[in-house]
Write a protein that holds these residues in place. Structure first.
Motif, short mmCIF file in Angstrom:
data_model
loop_
_atom_site.label_atom_id
_atom_site.label_comp_id
_atom_site.label_asym_id
_atom_site.label_seq_id
_atom_site.Cartn_x
_atom_site.Cartn_y
_atom_site.Cartn_z
N ARG A 1 -39.42 -3.94 12.68
CA ARG A 1 -40.02 -4.10 11.35
C ARG A 1 -39.76 -5.48 10.76
O ARG A 1 -40.66 -6.09 10.18
N LEU B 1 -50.09 -0.71 7.14
CA LEU B 1 -49.08 -0.44 6.12
C LEU B 1 -48.72 1.04 6.05
O LEU B 1 -47.56 1.40 5.82
N ARG C 1 -43.89 -3.47 7.36
CA ARG C 1 -43.78 -4.23 6.10
C ARG C 1 -44.24 -5.66 6.35
O ARG C 1 -43.46 -6.61 6.31
N ARG D 1 -41.88 -12.41 3.12
CA ARG D 1 -43.27 -12.00 2.87
C ARG D 1 -43.79 -12.62 1.57
O ARG D 1 -44.60 -12.04 0.86
N VAL E 1 -39.64 -5.65 -2.92
CA VAL E 1 -39.48 -4.22 -3.15
C VAL E 1 -39.51 -3.98 -4.65
O VAL E 1 -38.85 -4.66 -5.42
N TRP F 1 -47.01 1.44 -1.05
CA TRP F 1 -47.36 0.02 -1.14
C TRP F 1 -48.51 -0.20 -2.12
O TRP F 1 -49.29 0.71 -2.41
N TRP G 1 -43.57 -3.09 -2.03
CA TRP G 1 -43.19 -1.79 -1.49
C TRP G 1 -42.45 -1.00 -2.56
O TRP G 1 -41.41 -1.44 -3.06
#
Length: 422
Positions: free
Chosen positions: A216, A248, A253, A295, A319, A385, A419
């Motif tokens: 991941r 997703l 992720r 990300r 997150v 998500w 997320w």
């Protein structure tokens, strides 16, 4: 519709240089059939470059607009424009690799990678000597703080899919990793990161994005713009599901990126093809790798575009904690492409999981050059998500999904996901 507009941000243009004059050189495409056609799928785009997007050799490209590199909604990072997927004569491209990094810098990119194909024992892709040469070229072009040049490769299985890998000391071809699980195992002991390329162009779609928890953190991206294509629904009739949803919803992720996947000789110069915007603490290899791992990037179809966004103060790619598992989430979206697009009507589409296609939780009308803020109720029970898609409502999506879907208009940009976490 919801949301309101703040004052238009100031923006300025960035000058762009001239491409180098280049002589056409023969490519390896003539070798591909003899090698079993491993790269045929890679050499045939979903939609070819339009002739008018090419720059004639030795002539200046059209001036390009560009927004300021400073976010209106976050602090501590700066925007850099990147293209992390390019090819040369070392696999199935047309161009001399010695010219590629300079061409991309001249075109106004801040971060660039060469990612020639690794196929089978170097027959029609990278050899060890070419992999070493890619490092030499990247090291010579790298200018820390100003221009980041990266060596990478494209692991290429003609049935399962293609995956870009960046920042590893070695490369691997199908002789060393024939399957997705073998590739994940190979990545596991190395420092680099990787991404899913043009999802669905190869029928296996990465074993339909079968999730491997141990990989991941290695798989940091999925391409939504590749060349001139939007991969949200590309191949919808065959797959019956959005590639974004498939990826997703499986548990990956990945951030969302755009690339040119350039196979010609004008790296960085064609307009209207995918590219990425990264929010970096510094424009160095270490800074780029950190942004990829976080990300903290977005996909764009156009040069010079700035997209930054927060959800309850959390920047894209992060997150998003929800105290009771659900609640109102306040988004702030900074969207600009400089004077050329000032006041251009655009939509912000709030994408949520859904079974086959993303559910659009809200559509907010805005304009380029505006900061827009809006609130959307989100709950973990509806999926973990949320992604923002920026679209041009005046033009159709060339790769539409289900009839009547709100995303059947032209995609301009995608944020990386947030997320949701209880």
């Amino acid at each position: 519709m919801s949301g309101h507009h703040a004052d238009t941000a100031h923006a300025h243009s960035h000058p762009h240089g001239h491409p180098h004059g280049q002589k056409h050189q023969p490519s390896r495409r003539s070798l591909l059939a003899a090698a079993g056609g491993l790269l045929i799928a890679a050499a045939v785009p979903g939609s070819a470059y339009a002739a008018d997007t090419r720059t004639a050799s030795g002539t200046a490209p059209a001036p390009r607009a560009g927004a300021s590199r400073t976010s209106l909604v976050t602090q501590g990072t700066r925007l850099v424009h990147a293209d992390l997927h390019n090819h040369t004569l070392m696999s199935d491209g047309d161009g001399d690799p010695a010219l590629a990094f300079a061409s991309m810098r001249d075109a106004g990119l801040d971060v660039a990678a060469l990612t020639d194909h690794a196929t089978l024992f170097g027959i029609s892709g990278l050899s060890q000597s070419e992999w070493d040469r890619t490092r030499q070229l990247a090291d010579a072009a790298d200018d820390p703080g100003t221009y980041t040049a990266i060596r990478g490769f494209e692991w290429s299985n003609p049935f399962i899919g293609h995956t870009n890998v960046w920042f590893t000391e070695q490369f691997v071809d199908l002789g060393g990793a024939i399957s997705m699980s073998a590739l994940y195992n190979w990545l596991g002991s190395r420092d680099g990161v990787a991404g899913f390329n043009h999802p669905g162009r190869e029928a296996g779609r990465f074993d339909n994005f079968a999730y491997v928890a141990a990989a991941r953190e290695k798989m940091v991206s999925v391409e939504m713009f590749n060349r001139g294509d939007d991969y949200l629904f590309d191949g919808w009739a065959d797959h019956g599901s959005s590639h974004l949803n498939a990826c997703l919803n499986a548990g990956w992720r990945t951030g969302i990126t755009g690339v040119s996947d350039h196979h010609g000789t004008e790296w960085g110069h064609p307009e209207g093809v995918g590219r990425a915007g990264l929010w970096v603490t510094e424009n160095t290899r270490a800074g780029v790798l950190e942004a990829l791992r976080a990300r903290r990037f977005f996909a764009s179809r156009y040069s010079g575009l700035r997209l930054d966004a927060t959800a309850n103060g959390v920047q894209m790619g992060g997150v998003l904690p929800l105290a009771s598992g659900s609640g109102d989430v306040r988004f702030a979206v900074d969207l600009d492409r400089g004077p050329e697009w000032a006041g251009k009507p655009l939509n912000v589409q709030v994408l949520r999981p859904g079974t086959d296609a993303p559910v659009v939780a809200d559509v907010i009308e805005t304009t380029s050059g505006s900061l827009v803020e809006f609130t959307v109720p989100l709950g973990v029970e509806d999926g973990t998500w949320v992604v923002l898609r920026i679209s041009d409502p005046s033009q159709p999506n060339g790769q539409p999904g289900p009839a009547g879907h709100p995303c059947n208009d032209l995609g301009v940009a995608y944020s990386s996901p947030w997320w949701l976490q209880p």
